[in-house]
Design an enzyme around this catalytic site. Sequence first.
Site, mmCIF file in Angstrom:
data_model
loop_
_atom_site.group_PDB
_atom_site.id
_atom_site.type_symbol
_atom_site.label_atom_id
_atom_site.label_comp_id
_atom_site.label_asym_id
_atom_site.label_seq_id
_atom_site.Cartn_x
_atom_site.Cartn_y
_atom_site.Cartn_z
ATOM 1 N N GLN A 1 0.826 -1.219 0.000
ATOM 2 C CA GLN A 1 0.000 0.000 0.000
ATOM 3 C C GLN A 1 0.859 1.267 0.000
ATOM 4 O O GLN A 1 0.592 2.197 -0.762
ATOM 5 C CB GLN A 1 -0.936 0.009 1.230
ATOM 6 N N TYR B 1 1.802 -8.294 16.005
ATOM 7 C CA TYR B 1 2.228 -7.164 15.170
ATOM 8 C C TYR B 1 2.815 -6.053 16.063
ATOM 9 O O TYR B 1 3.888 -5.516 15.781
ATOM 10 C CB TYR B 1 1.017 -6.647 14.393
ATOM 11 N N LYS C 1 6.564 -4.483 16.324
ATOM 12 C CA LYS C 1 6.801 -3.055 16.066
ATOM 13 C C LYS C 1 7.619 -2.417 17.202
ATOM 14 O O LYS C 1 8.509 -1.613 16.951
ATOM 15 C CB LYS C 1 5.475 -2.320 15.852
HETATM 16 P P1 NAD Z 1 1.518 -3.925 2.760
HETATM 17 O O1 NAD Z 1 1.108 -5.188 3.423
HETATM 18 O O2 NAD Z 1 0.579 -3.256 1.838
HETATM 19 O O3 NAD Z 1 2.894 -4.151 1.989
HETATM 20 C C1 NAD Z 1 3.963 -4.885 2.539
HETATM 21 C C2 NAD Z 1 4.670 -5.598 1.394
HETATM 22 O O4 NAD Z 1 5.703 -6.419 1.953
HETATM 23 C C3 NAD Z 1 3.740 -6.537 0.588
HETATM 24 O O5 NAD Z 1 3.810 -6.184 -0.789
HETATM 25 C C4 NAD Z 1 4.327 -7.927 0.843
HETATM 26 O O6 NAD Z 1 4.252 -8.769 -0.293
HETATM 27 C C5 NAD Z 1 5.779 -7.583 1.164
HETATM 28 N N1 NAD Z 1 6.470 -8.656 1.895
HETATM 29 C C6 NAD Z 1 5.971 -9.515 2.817
HETATM 30 N N2 NAD Z 1 6.926 -10.380 3.207
HETATM 31 C C7 NAD Z 1 8.055 -10.047 2.535
HETATM 32 C C8 NAD Z 1 9.377 -10.570 2.506
HETATM 33 N N3 NAD Z 1 9.723 -11.629 3.245
HETATM 34 N N4 NAD Z 1 10.287 -9.961 1.722
HETATM 35 C C9 NAD Z 1 9.953 -8.903 0.952
HETATM 36 N N5 NAD Z 1 8.706 -8.391 0.903
HETATM 37 C C10 NAD Z 1 7.771 -8.953 1.688
HETATM 38 O O7 NAD Z 1 2.021 -2.924 3.908
HETATM 39 P P2 NAD Z 1 2.078 -1.329 3.879
HETATM 40 O O8 NAD Z 1 0.756 -0.830 4.325
HETATM 41 O O9 NAD Z 1 2.661 -0.827 2.630
HETATM 42 O O10 NAD Z 1 3.068 -1.099 5.120
HETATM 43 C C11 NAD Z 1 4.441 -0.812 4.977
HETATM 44 C C12 NAD Z 1 5.026 -0.548 6.365
HETATM 45 O O11 NAD Z 1 4.286 0.498 7.009
HETATM 46 C C13 NAD Z 1 4.936 -1.756 7.319
HETATM 47 O O12 NAD Z 1 6.072 -1.765 8.154
HETATM 48 C C14 NAD Z 1 3.706 -1.463 8.150
HETATM 49 O O13 NAD Z 1 3.761 -2.094 9.398
HETATM 50 C C15 NAD Z 1 3.789 0.047 8.267
HETATM 51 N N6 NAD Z 1 2.501 0.663 8.576
HETATM 52 C C16 NAD Z 1 1.493 0.659 7.657
HETATM 53 C C17 NAD Z 1 0.267 1.232 7.992
HETATM 54 C C18 NAD Z 1 -0.887 1.262 7.019
HETATM 55 O O14 NAD Z 1 -1.989 1.693 7.390
HETATM 56 N N7 NAD Z 1 -0.700 0.854 5.774
HETATM 57 C C19 NAD Z 1 0.077 1.816 9.256
HETATM 58 C C20 NAD Z 1 1.124 1.767 10.175
HETATM 59 C C21 NAD Z 1 2.343 1.214 9.815
#
Ligand code: NAD
Length: 316
Positions: free
Chosen positions: A12, A142, A146
């Site tokens: 995302q 999770y 974190k």
């Molecule tokens: P997402 O789940 O949309 O994307 C994460 C990506 O990581 C996915 O494309 C997945 O295929 C990939 N992935 C999983 N395992 C993997 C591996 N072993 N090697 C390489 N890639 C791998 O997550 P996001 O929303 O883009 O979040 C990115 C970061 O931001 C994360 O650390 C998440 O915890 C943090 N975050 C997101 C939100 C939110 O609302 N989206 C809120 C708080 C924190």
Amino acid sequence: MKRILITGALGQIGSELTTYLRKIYGESNVVASSKNREAGSKIVEEGPFAIVDVLDPGQIAEAVEKHEIDTIIHLAAILSAVGEANPTLAWKVNVEGLFHVLEVAREKGCAVFTPSSIAAFGPSTPKDQTPQDTLQRPTTMYGVTKVSGELLCDYYFKKFGVDTRGVRFPGLISYETLPGGGTTDYAVHIYYDAIQKGKFTCYLKEGTAMDMMYMPDALDAIVQLMEADPSRLIHRNAFNVTAMSFTPEKIYGEIQKHIPEFIMDYDVDPIRQSIADSWPNSLDDSAAREEWGWNPKYDLSSMTIDMLDKLRKKLG
Ligand code: NAD
């Protein structure tokens, strides 16, 4: 000039951040990576791409060497709801994956940006205007990963001088790529269903307040903190950032101003409800404002106007 590697770039955040950073730093200076190549993905086709599974330190090091990377933006992760269903995978990807990234950064002299989350807090944390430095006893895997990540990043800065930086993101709302299985996802799906079905069933109950942010502000936060003068940074990692806090009925009411016939009902998912209940209602982000000038542009009303406009164009 920065040479950036983004892990988890097809998710995302990454799917929008990659394009945003390529506009700022130049297409060839921003290498997107993921554990698989998704055919047809704009990100894979529009600039440099590498296969990097963050569980394989050799793949991270190879991409860093090959593309002469000086900054890693580490987004590969397992999100909250998926992590509760598969805690072992969440621990491996979120903690071991980050550890591998930090080790490569230490060896190769890279800076690292990693997002933490409001999930790093727990039921014993003060719920309203949650302070920057406070009790952190999360009750989800999770959240445990974190907090561990925040501590690891602090450790690598203090012990080895790795330039680690990060924010605690709230729920992120965007129209480009669907969220990856978090607890705040309803606040994205509600816009799609409002336009496509005129009806939305919410998996959280009325009155569940959580912090949220529109994606353009999240992208700005990453660049602003990466570019911040390090001498002003007291915290470095895990800055509270927020743009708004709302309940399901509040976002519903806001959308209804534009789609009066839109209806919402509730079918509460006990797992995601208990996760949401353990998180803050609203964050105090004054440290980010003071130390690097954090100042979000979108509130619920302006985000809703933009989301509906962009989604109507996207969905046709
Ligand atoms: P997402 O789940 O949309 O994307 C994460 C990506 O990581 C996915 O494309 C997945 O295929 C990939 N992935 C999983 N395992 C993997 C591996 N072993 N090697 C390489 N890639 C791998 O997550 P996001 O929303 O883009 O979040 C990115 C970061 O931001 C994360 O650390 C998440 O915890 C943090 N975050 C997101 C939100 C939110 O609302 N989206 C809120 C708080 C924190």
